[in-house]
Every structure is written in C-alpha cells, then in structure tokens.
Design an enzyme around this catalytic site. Structure first.
Site, PDB file in Angstrom:
ATOM      1  CE  LYS A 136      -2.699  -4.955 -38.065  1.00 25.83           C
ATOM      2  NZ  LYS A 136      -2.392  -6.078 -38.925  1.00 25.83           N
ATOM      3  NE  ARG A 176      -8.512  -9.151 -39.655  1.00 28.22           N
ATOM      4  CZ  ARG A 176      -8.332  -8.471 -38.535  1.00 28.22           C
ATOM      5  NH1 ARG A 176      -7.613  -7.362 -38.530  1.00 28.22           N
ATOM      6  NH2 ARG A 176      -8.871  -8.896 -37.405  1.00 28.22           N
TER       7      ARG A 176
HETATM    8  N1  PMM Z   1      -4.306  -8.220 -37.936  1.00 31.97           N
HETATM    9  C1  PMM Z   1      -4.908  -8.394 -36.748  1.00 31.97           C
HETATM   10  C2  PMM Z   1      -5.740  -9.519 -36.530  1.00 31.97           C
HETATM   11  N2  PMM Z   1      -5.954 -10.421 -37.503  1.00 31.97           N
HETATM   12  N3  PMM Z   1      -5.575 -11.165 -39.693  1.00 31.97           N
HETATM   13  C3  PMM Z   1      -4.971 -11.026 -40.882  1.00 31.97           C
HETATM   14  N4  PMM Z   1      -5.158 -11.935 -41.845  1.00 31.97           N
HETATM   15  N5  PMM Z   1      -4.146  -9.968 -41.144  1.00 31.97           N
HETATM   16  C4  PMM Z   1      -3.881  -9.009 -40.213  1.00 31.97           C
HETATM   17  O1  PMM Z   1      -3.110  -8.084 -40.505  1.00 31.97           O
HETATM   18  C5  PMM Z   1      -4.508  -9.138 -38.936  1.00 31.97           C
HETATM   19  C6  PMM Z   1      -5.354 -10.254 -38.715  1.00 31.97           C
HETATM   20  C7  PMM Z   1      -4.685  -7.404 -35.671  1.00 31.97           C
HETATM   21  O2  PMM Z   1      -5.551  -6.314 -35.819  1.00 31.97           O
HETATM   22  P1  PMM Z   1      -6.907  -6.159 -34.970  1.00 31.97           P
HETATM   23  O3  PMM Z   1      -6.526  -6.303 -33.508  1.00 31.97           O
HETATM   24  O4  PMM Z   1      -7.450  -4.819 -35.265  1.00 31.97           O
HETATM   25  O5  PMM Z   1      -7.869  -7.240 -35.358  1.00 31.97           O
END
Ligand code: PMM
Length: 311
Positions: free
Chosen positions: A226, A266
C-alpha cells in the site's frame, strides 16, 4: 494447506493456527493500484490464482472492482462477469476462494459459485442486503473498517484518535451484523489500512494492533504494497517507491502483525510472507535455554497473546 492445528474454528475454517492465514490477492480489474490489468481475463486470472496457491496462499481473494483511492464504481454485470467464472474455475480445482465485493448480489453469486468467505471492504455499510446474504449463506464475513466509497474516501480520513474511532466503528459494524442474524463466530474484522486513512493513521493502527486483535474476533490485515509503504521507502526527492518494490517491507509487516495477533494477511505475493513466517516460527518455537538471555530480553510468558498464544 491449513495454517496449523486449530483450536477454535471460524465456521469450519481454522480460526487460529501457528501462523496467520495468507490470502493471495487476485484483482480481476483493469485499474487496481498494484496488479490492475494483469489478470484481466478469466484465463489469466485463473492461472494467477493457481500461481498464488503454488506460492503459498491458503486462499485466493477474487475481486472485480478496484478500491484504489479515487476509483469509480463498475456495473454489477461487469463485476459478476469478472469474478464468477474465476471463482467457479478455481473452486472446481479445490482452491479456497473469498470474494472481495461490497455488493450482496455479487457475494451471493460468488458463494453459489464456490466462494467460502465474503470479503466486504465496506463491512456491510455499502449494501443493506449484504447482511442478509451473510446471515443466509453462513460463510465467514470479513468486515473491514470503511467510511465511504473510493471516490471520496480520502476526504473522510479525519480522526482525533484513529484507533479508538476505528475500534468503535468496527464494533458497530459487527453489532449490526449480529443483530441481523449473522453468527458472531463467522465475523472477521479488518482495520482497513488505506481506506479513509493516511499514512500516519495506518502506522498508528499497526502500532495498536494488539488492541484490535483483542476485540474477540479474528483480525485480517491488508498492508500489502500500500501507498504508506511506498512513502516509507520514498527516494531522497520524496517520490514514493513503486508498488513492486514494496515487497520486503510487506513481508516484514506480515510478521509484525502475526506477532500482534492477526488471524490473516492479505498479500499480492504469498511467497515472501510465507518465508518470513517460516523464519519467525522457527525462532519463536525454539525453547530458550534458562538464563540464556539477560533479563530484559527474556521472553515474558505473561505477555503471551490470550487467543493466539503468540508473543
Ligand atoms: N485492500 C484492498 C482491497 N480489498 N480487503 C480487505 N479485507 N482488506 C484490505 O486491506 C483490502 C481489501 C485494496 O488493495 P488492492 O487494490 O491491492 O486489492
């Protein structure tokens, strides 16, 4: 594939193991901040899902809508067309999938296609029908801290005490879910790093993670690549490090949150976090010979985490 012998279970999934669950990120989107556009067809997405598992993911989080700051919404039809065929194909191969969606109809279709977890970055706030789908399907539901959709969330990053406010808002989200019939044992909380939070807010939440891990629900943390990591690793001229160069810091944070009681992480690349967990577990589990450490460094059993047993 399970991260250890579980005492408690999360509706059939082990809730706590010797290391956190590793959720591999599969964004079937043209515009996510790190992997946008890379797994944009069903075939490339399924192949990447397999690779995530081969590299150590315990489950694959399939999303069809970018949540990067400023992103606009996709139509329901597009989101369904992106995620359902991918989940169907991966589930048919025995790969455990979650669906990353804020929409009840998408969550329901995904569970029907074989998804075993609903990952809702709005924690039930974006779609009033989500709580019904969560209650009726009974699958674990990840409730992330959320204040608004991506096109305006950075305007909502205002806190007097970020940990206290995120805690109170998350517990309110969990309360709404339980009141509407969701089994508390199916709820996972997530502080929502980067969602209506600036870099300082994210770092404070990571410092205070033991507090969030003690709320009585398993805790998922999504720090992977991030922006706040890019800012930590910025060039001398202040340019944030691009996402692909944020992996080592991501793996370091995976261990840090594991030590602080997280149930899952994640991540975009499972391998570095799995390797970091292996090193952490090897050292953590070797009993220290008596008096091997000078007293300030000796592990203090009274500081053991109450639910995970993690120090
Ligand atoms: N961050 C993103 C998308 N989905 N879901 C959860 N549970 N926690 C998160 O921190 C989260 C998420 C955004 O990141 P990405 O664009 O790399 O998927």
């Amino acid at each position: 594939m399970n991260p250890g012998t579980a005492g408690d279970t999360l509706n059939g999934l082990p809730a706590f193991g010797s290391r956190p669950w590793v959720m591999g990120i599969l964004n079937v989107t043209p515009d996510s901040f790190s992997d946008g556009g890379r797994w944009n067809s069903t075939d490339t997405a399924v192949a990447h899902g397999r690779l995530l598992v081969a590299e150590g993911a315990d489950l694959v989080d399939v999303g069809g809508e970018s949540t990067r700051p400023g992103a606009h919404r996709v139509t329901v039809a597009d989101e369904l067309a992106r995620v359902v065929p991918v989940i169907t194909a991966l589930a048919a191969e025995g790969i455990r999938c979650s669906v990353d969606t804020t929409r009840a109809v998408v969550a329901e279709a995904a569970v029907r296609a074989g998804a075993v977890i609903i990952n809702d970055v709005s924690g039930g706030l974006a779609d009033p029908d989500m709580v019904t789908v969560a209650a009726e399907t009974g699958v674990p539901w990840i409730l992330m801290h959320w204040r608004g959709h991506s096109d305006r969330m950075q305007d909502l990053a205002r806190y007097d005490d970020v940990t206290a406010e995120v805690t109170a808002e998350l517990l309110r989200q969990a309360d709404r879910a339980v009141t509407a019939g969701v089994d508390p044992a199916a709820i996972v909380l997530d502080p929502g790093l980067g969602f209506a939070k600036n870099g300082d807010h994210n770092l404070q939440l990571l410092r205070d993670l033991p507090h969030l891990a003690d709320l009585g629900f398993p805790l998922l943390v999504g720090a992977s690549r991030k922006r706040f990591i890019g800012e930590l690793l910025a060039d001398a001229d202040g340019t944030p490090r691009p996402p692909a160069g944020r992996e080592a810091a991501t793996a370091a944070l995976s261990v840090l949150v594991a030590q602080r009681g997280a149930w899952g992480v994640r991540v975009h690349e499972p391998r570095p976090s799995r390797d970091a967990f292996a090193a952490w577990e090897a050292v953590r589990e070797r009993p220290a010979p008596p008096d091997a450490f000078p007293s300030p460094l000796r592990p203090d059993p009274s500081r053991q985490h109450p639910t995970t047993g993690v120090r």
